[in-house]
Design a protein around this motif. Structure first.
Motif, PDB file in Angstrom:
ATOM      1  N   GLU A  93       0.824  -1.209   0.000  1.00 42.57           N
ATOM      2  CA  GLU A  93       0.000   0.000   0.000  1.00 42.57           C
ATOM      3  C   GLU A  93       0.856   1.257   0.000  1.00 42.57           C
ATOM      4  O   GLU A  93       1.729   1.425   0.858  1.00 42.57           O
ATOM      5  CB  GLU A  93      -0.894  -0.005   1.241  1.00 42.57           C
ATOM      6  CG  GLU A  93      -1.627   1.295   1.489  1.00 42.57           C
ATOM      7  CD  GLU A  93      -2.330   1.312   2.840  1.00 42.57           C
ATOM      8  OE1 GLU A  93      -2.466   2.409   3.418  1.00 42.57           O
ATOM      9  OE2 GLU A  93      -2.735   0.237   3.329  1.00 42.57           O
ATOM     10  N   LEU A 153      -1.757  -1.089  -3.876  1.00 41.42           N
ATOM     11  CA  LEU A 153      -2.960  -0.390  -3.437  1.00 41.42           C
ATOM     12  C   LEU A 153      -2.656   1.086  -3.254  1.00 41.42           C
ATOM     13  O   LEU A 153      -1.664   1.442  -2.617  1.00 41.42           O
ATOM     14  CB  LEU A 153      -3.480  -0.999  -2.134  1.00 41.42           C
ATOM     15  CG  LEU A 153      -4.735  -0.350  -1.527  1.00 41.42           C
ATOM     16  CD1 LEU A 153      -5.638  -1.406  -0.891  1.00 41.42           C
ATOM     17  CD2 LEU A 153      -4.360   0.705  -0.475  1.00 41.42           C
ATOM     18  N   ASP A 184      -3.951   4.228  -1.423  1.00 41.05           N
ATOM     19  CA  ASP A 184      -4.867   4.581  -0.335  1.00 41.05           C
ATOM     20  C   ASP A 184      -5.298   6.039  -0.480  1.00 41.05           C
ATOM     21  O   ASP A 184      -4.839   6.924   0.241  1.00 41.05           O
ATOM     22  CB  ASP A 184      -4.190   4.340   1.012  1.00 41.05           C
ATOM     23  CG  ASP A 184      -5.161   4.488   2.171  1.00 41.05           C
ATOM     24  OD1 ASP A 184      -6.385   4.429   1.928  1.00 41.05           O
ATOM     25  OD2 ASP A 184      -4.706   4.656   3.320  1.00 41.05           O
ATOM     26  N   LYS A 207      -8.420   7.193  -0.080  1.00 37.77           N
ATOM     27  CA  LYS A 207      -9.538   7.575   0.804  1.00 37.77           C
ATOM     28  C   LYS A 207     -10.486   8.535   0.086  1.00 37.77           C
ATOM     29  O   LYS A 207     -10.832   9.611   0.579  1.00 37.77           O
ATOM     30  CB  LYS A 207      -9.030   8.181   2.115  1.00 37.77           C
ATOM     31  CG  LYS A 207      -8.282   7.195   3.001  1.00 37.77           C
ATOM     32  CD  LYS A 207      -7.996   7.800   4.369  1.00 37.77           C
ATOM     33  CE  LYS A 207      -7.401   6.781   5.328  1.00 37.77           C
ATOM     34  NZ  LYS A 207      -5.991   6.453   5.027  1.00 37.77           N
ATOM     35  N   THR A 232      -8.763   2.811  -2.627  1.00 34.10           N
ATOM     36  CA  THR A 232      -9.635   2.921  -1.457  1.00 34.10           C
ATOM     37  C   THR A 232     -10.574   4.113  -1.561  1.00 34.10           C
ATOM     38  O   THR A 232     -10.235   5.166  -2.092  1.00 34.10           O
ATOM     39  CB  THR A 232      -8.835   3.056  -0.146  1.00 34.10           C
ATOM     40  OG1 THR A 232      -8.198   4.344  -0.088  1.00 34.10           O
ATOM     41  CG2 THR A 232      -7.795   1.969  -0.023  1.00 34.10           C
ATOM     42  N   LEU A 268     -11.454  -1.098  -2.363  1.00 30.95           N
ATOM     43  CA  LEU A 268     -11.491  -1.370  -0.932  1.00 30.95           C
ATOM     44  C   LEU A 268     -12.168  -0.191  -0.244  1.00 30.95           C
ATOM     45  O   LEU A 268     -11.776   0.961  -0.432  1.00 30.95           O
ATOM     46  CB  LEU A 268     -10.075  -1.581  -0.383  1.00 30.95           C
ATOM     47  CG  LEU A 268      -9.959  -1.903   1.119  1.00 30.95           C
ATOM     48  CD1 LEU A 268      -8.781  -2.847   1.368  1.00 30.95           C
ATOM     49  CD2 LEU A 268      -9.787  -0.630   1.964  1.00 30.95           C
ATOM     50  N   ASP A 313     -12.927   1.741   3.080  1.00 32.06           N
ATOM     51  CA  ASP A 313     -12.355   1.944   4.413  1.00 32.06           C
ATOM     52  C   ASP A 313     -13.459   2.433   5.353  1.00 32.06           C
ATOM     53  O   ASP A 313     -14.066   3.473   5.130  1.00 32.06           O
ATOM     54  CB  ASP A 313     -11.232   2.981   4.309  1.00 32.06           C
ATOM     55  CG  ASP A 313     -10.453   3.152   5.593  1.00 32.06           C
ATOM     56  OD1 ASP A 313     -11.019   2.936   6.682  1.00 32.06           O
ATOM     57  OD2 ASP A 313      -9.267   3.523   5.520  1.00 32.06           O
ATOM     58  N   TYR A 351     -13.584  -5.226  -1.163  1.00 31.86           N
ATOM     59  CA  TYR A 351     -13.142  -5.384   0.231  1.00 31.86           C
ATOM     60  C   TYR A 351     -13.856  -4.354   1.092  1.00 31.86           C
ATOM     61  O   TYR A 351     -14.014  -3.195   0.689  1.00 31.86           O
ATOM     62  CB  TYR A 351     -11.636  -5.150   0.377  1.00 31.86           C
ATOM     63  CG  TYR A 351     -10.745  -6.226  -0.169  1.00 31.86           C
ATOM     64  CD1 TYR A 351     -10.425  -7.360   0.571  1.00 31.86           C
ATOM     65  CD2 TYR A 351     -10.185  -6.091  -1.442  1.00 31.86           C
ATOM     66  CE1 TYR A 351      -9.578  -8.341   0.062  1.00 31.86           C
ATOM     67  CE2 TYR A 351      -9.332  -7.067  -1.952  1.00 31.86           C
ATOM     68  CZ  TYR A 351      -9.039  -8.183  -1.194  1.00 31.86           C
ATOM     69  OH  TYR A 351      -8.195  -9.142  -1.702  1.00 31.86           O
ATOM     70  N   ALA A 400     -13.074  -2.797   4.740  1.00 35.30           N
ATOM     71  CA  ALA A 400     -11.955  -2.807   5.687  1.00 35.30           C
ATOM     72  C   ALA A 400     -12.325  -2.116   6.989  1.00 35.30           C
ATOM     73  O   ALA A 400     -12.614  -0.911   6.996  1.00 35.30           O
ATOM     74  CB  ALA A 400     -10.733  -2.120   5.073  1.00 35.30           C
ATOM     75  N   HIS A 403     -11.175  -0.453  10.292  1.00 33.66           N
ATOM     76  CA  HIS A 403      -9.934   0.313  10.435  1.00 33.66           C
ATOM     77  C   HIS A 403      -9.971   1.146  11.710  1.00 33.66           C
ATOM     78  O   HIS A 403     -10.762   2.071  11.823  1.00 33.66           O
ATOM     79  CB  HIS A 403      -9.771   1.228   9.209  1.00 33.66           C
ATOM     80  CG  HIS A 403      -8.509   2.028   9.188  1.00 33.66           C
ATOM     81  ND1 HIS A 403      -8.253   2.996   8.243  1.00 33.66           N
ATOM     82  CD2 HIS A 403      -7.422   2.004   9.999  1.00 33.66           C
ATOM     83  CE1 HIS A 403      -7.068   3.526   8.470  1.00 33.66           C
ATOM     84  NE2 HIS A 403      -6.550   2.957   9.542  1.00 33.66           N
TER      85      HIS A 403
END
Length: 210
Positions: free
Chosen positions: A30, A57, A59, A61, A82, A107, A109, A130, A132, A134
């Motif tokens: 990641e 990945l 990330d 967000k 993500t 994914l 989050d 996914y 996740a 967290h």
């Protein structure tokens, strides 16, 4: 069960060097949000050209403009992107569709989601690859762990895979493994270890029941 290495506080060249050193023990690497903020998606591209058999990945967000941001991450070599679970359903759906269009994965989050079970059900229906759970840095500092959240989400989803992140280390990963998530995300437990390669090896051994 897969192992993801989250790298947050290195520059792109240091991140790629670390990923190469531990690649035999991890499935996904990641590029964390701080690296993306500091260096942009070029860090994702650099990583994707560095590792061979490991997914990358990004990330990001994502919160809005989801299809565009997923398309950009994919263009720079991301295999998984993500988005935040608190984003609008329309954003989640757009991100799922964009990722699928390119044969990539999304994914979601769950950081800051209040009703985990309800939102996990929604995301499962929306097609998240996914989901996740967290426990972020700020809550980790208060002593919170992602274990209970993991159990809640696992109990209500049927299509998505479940991932877990939040302060997981080689000496605590077995508690997480016992819950049988699909993906375990380890950050500082490897990157801040005196011997990151040995830490990654221990995490892999725990996942494999050794």
């Amino acid at each position: 069960m897969k192992l993801q290495l989250a790298i947050d506080l290195l520059d792109q060249k240091e991140a790629a060097k670390l990923a190469q050193e531990v690649e035999e023990f991890i499935d996904i690497v990641e590029i964390g949000t701080p690296i993306v903020i500091n260096e942009g998606l070029s860090a994702v591209e650099y990583m994707s050209k560095t590792v061979n058999n490991t997914q990358v990945l990004a990330d990001l967000k994502i919160m809005d403009a989801a299809d565009y941001e997923v398309s950009q991450a994919v263009k720079f070599g991301a295999d998984i992107v993500t988005i935040l679970g608190v984003a609008e359903d329309a954003s989640i759906k757009a991100a799922v569709d964009e990722a699928r269009k390119h044969g990539k994965q999304l994914l979601v989050d769950m950081i800051a989601v209040q009703d985990l079970e309800k939102r996990a059900k929604d995301l499962d229906d929306l097609g998240a690859d996914y989901i996740a759970v967290h426990t972020g840095y700020d809550l980790q500092a208060e002593g919170q762990s992602p274990l209970e959240s993991l159990r809640k989400v696992k109990s209500v989803i049927s299509n998505s895979k479940v991932a877990v992140a939040g302060g997981i280390k080689p000496d605590t990963i077995k508690d997480i493994v016992a819950e049988n998530p699909d993906l375990i995300i380890v950050g500082g437990g490897i990157t801040n270890a005196d011997d990151p390669v040995e830490a990654a090896k221990q995490c892999r051994a725990a996942i494999e029941g050794k």
